[in-house]
Design an enzyme around this catalytic site. Structure first.
Site, short mmCIF file in Angstrom:
data_model
loop_
_atom_site.label_atom_id
_atom_site.label_comp_id
_atom_site.label_asym_id
_atom_site.label_seq_id
_atom_site.Cartn_x
_atom_site.Cartn_y
_atom_site.Cartn_z
N GLU A 211 0.82 -1.20 0.00
CA GLU A 211 0.00 0.00 0.00
C GLU A 211 0.86 1.27 0.00
OE1 GLU A 211 -3.17 -0.24 -0.39
OE2 GLU A 211 -3.64 1.89 -0.21
N ASP A 212 1.92 1.27 0.77
CA ASP A 212 2.62 2.52 1.03
C ASP A 212 4.05 2.63 0.50
OD1 ASP A 212 0.44 3.60 2.30
OD2 ASP A 212 0.99 2.80 4.26
#
Ligand code: MN
Length: 558
Positions: free
Chosen positions: A67-68
């Protein structure tokens, strides 16, 4: 129990995950200014505390890398294999589901999260993630605080509770409570703090007395301690008791941990011998466990100084299970002799092999009272339903075979009526494209677009069907698309009689249909009118056919 550091040293998989995540998040900061890596580290520590296996610990360390950071799920698959990447992928998917306080849909959302998880370990990583996020929630913008706190209170704390993780569930609630009910929280602190402290001092005075009595009776005991009731559960209870703190007897409950199940009942005998029980307050959750699997004996007695005191009696295992629920089962009965995660997932679904699967099934049954919630945790708990998502993460529950048009009408009638196209998982899709569970659907609308009759051929929900029909009926096509405007031509063969022609036109005008031309070459009559939907034309035709002298009647669009 081993600490995360020890496991990092022992397990090659966990060490590689640790190094990978640390590198991937290097330079990133959390909103509170800490290095980002502290967050996955905290999540992994919870997973270790709950006694889960190495792949789950690795997944917790890696849970935000897709996700990051710039890494993809394929990178994780190459690096760590199928099992770990599967777990991380599940956590990433769940992360996209957002709750925005639509009460009626909250149960759907809880089920959806289980559905997306496919493996109980995915939810456990998500819960560990949420626990740390709640602890650092102060650093976020107030509007975001509220949303995350609400989601925690409505979705994740109940999920934890239903998985039997009472401690975590209570902790999540208490972390969310001040953000959601700041006034109430303040009131509670002011009114309860002193009583808490007083009850705790009392409990400490009483414990040695009880210890001595149990020893005399030969009850094998591990320890006695006391636990203060959590703020949120106290608040809920106070609401039921007219906010009267005096009537809450388990503000601080004494906990007696004994060696065996027999000792539980022996300890109960001792307690009732020295302190008279308050009538009707004894509960045997060992013989009749709570739906989430909780086991313990609860009794309330008139203790020393005649103070009413709640005492809970259980074994260490019952205690661990009450605190950590399904995770404790996992720790107690680590599944052995399985070579890979696929086999293990089969084991997850095989209730004969593992006692706790049966329990999980019971929990699932309790999860909802309807039959739709199902057979195994693995798949298939919505046989006839699919759960789809809006781009905002709201779950839309639809029957199997439903299309973007059904989805659009499920969100709002106007969205359905003006639906002009759809994107499914970011890609343009046909309006009749059958949706699958987990699809994220985005509906495009155009103000001047209207429902088409053709939609009736592929929609699956009564809701969509009814609204399409209503729109076609009430507004007529002209409302939506001028190009589709067509003229309706009625053709009759009639017997000649005085006044018949005016009767014909009268029936038509009374149906609020504009007559454009009347062309009579008896016995044939042609009447053209403004456009109207087929259904309405049919109805009008039926009416006209009732006129006796009409021998033949038909219509067409010209
Ligand atoms: Mn996270």
């Amino acid at each position: 129990m081993a600490t995360l550091n020890e496991i990092v040293r022992k397990s090659d998989l966990v060490r590689r995950a640790y190094d990978f995540a640390k590198k991937a998040h290097a330079g990133q900061k959390r909103k509170n200014g800490e290095p980002y890596f502290n967050h996955p580290l905290a999540a992994a520590e919870s997973i270790v505390e709950w006694g889960l296996d190495d792949p789950t610990i690795a997944a917790a360390l890696l849970h935000d890398t897709v996700e990051d950071t710039s890494f993809t799920i394929q990178d994780l698959r190459n690096e760590f294999g199928e099992e770990v990447s599967f777990l991380v992928d599940g956590v990433t998917k769940i992360g996209k589901v957002k709750y925005r306080g639509i009460e009626a849909k909250v149960e759907n959302l809880r089920k959806f999260i289980l559905y997306l998880s496919q493996d109980i370990r995915v939810i456990l990583v998500k819960l560990a993630d949420r626990l740390n996020n709640m602890k650092t929630l102060y650093a976020l913008h107030p509007s975001k605080q509220k949303r995350v706190a609400l989601e925690t209170m409505e979705i994740y704390a109940p999920l934890a509770y239903r998985l039997g993780m009472q401690k975590l569930s209570g902790e999540l609630e208490d972390l969310a409570f001040p953000y959601l009910y700041p006034q109430e929280h303040k009131w509670l602190i002011e009114n309860v703090k002193e009583r808490f402290e007083e009850r705790e001092r009392y409990s400490r005075r009483v414990q040695p007395i009880l210890e001595e009595e149990l020893r005399k009776d030969g009850v094998e005991m591990t320890k006695i301690d006391s636990r203060a009731k959590r703020y949120t559960s106290l608040y809920k209870k106070l609401l039921r008791y007219d906010m009267n703190i005096e009537s809450i007897y388990d503000l601080v409950a004494m906990r007696v941990i004994v060696k065996s199940l027999e000792d539980c009942y022996a300890a109960l005998g001792t307690i009732h011998k020295i302190w008279p029980p308050v009538p009707h307050r004894f509960k045997d959750y060992i013989a009749l466990p709570k739906p989430n699997g909780y086991r313990s004996l609860h009794t309330t007695v008139f203790g020393p100084e005649n103070k009413i005191t709640e005492i809970q009696i259980k074994t260490q295992q019952m205690h661990d299970e009450a605190e950590n629920g399904i995770a404790a089962h996992f720790a107690y009965q680590q599944i052995k002799n399985t070579k890979n995660y696929l086999e293990r997932n089969v084991a997850f679904a095989d209730r004969k092999e593992l006692g706790w699967i049966q329990q999980l099934r019971n929990w699932q049954k309790n999860f909802t009272n309807s039959e739709e919630f199902v057979q195994s945790l693995k798949i298939d708990f919505f046989k006839d339903r699919i759960l789809t998502l809006t781009p905002q993460g709201e779950v839309i529950d639809l029957p199997v075979g439903a299309t973007p048009v059904d989805f659009a009408y499920q969100i709002h009638t106007d969205i359905g009526n003006h639906c002009s196209g759809a994107k499914v998982n970011g890609k343009i899709a046909a309006l009749e494209h059958p949706l699958k569970s987990g699809d994220m659907v985005e509906i495009m609308t155009q103000k001047n677009k209207g429902p088409s009759e053709a939609w009736l051929n592929f929609v699956h929900t009564g809701n969509a069907r009814n609204h399409i029909r209503a729109a076609l009926r009430h507004s007529g096509p002209s409302m939506f698309n001028k190009k589709e405007l067509r003229t309706l031509e009625f053709k009759f063969t009639i017997s000649d009689r005085v006044g018949l022609l005016s009767e014909l036109t009268g029936v038509i005008s009374r149906s609020h249909v504009n007559i454009q031309t009347v062309n009579a070459k008896l016995p044939s009559v042609k009447i053209t009118c403004g456009a109207l939907p087929k259904e309405k034309a049919e109805k009008l035709l039926a009416k006209l056919k009732k006129i006796k002298e009409i021998r033949e009647a038909s219509y067409r669009f010209v």
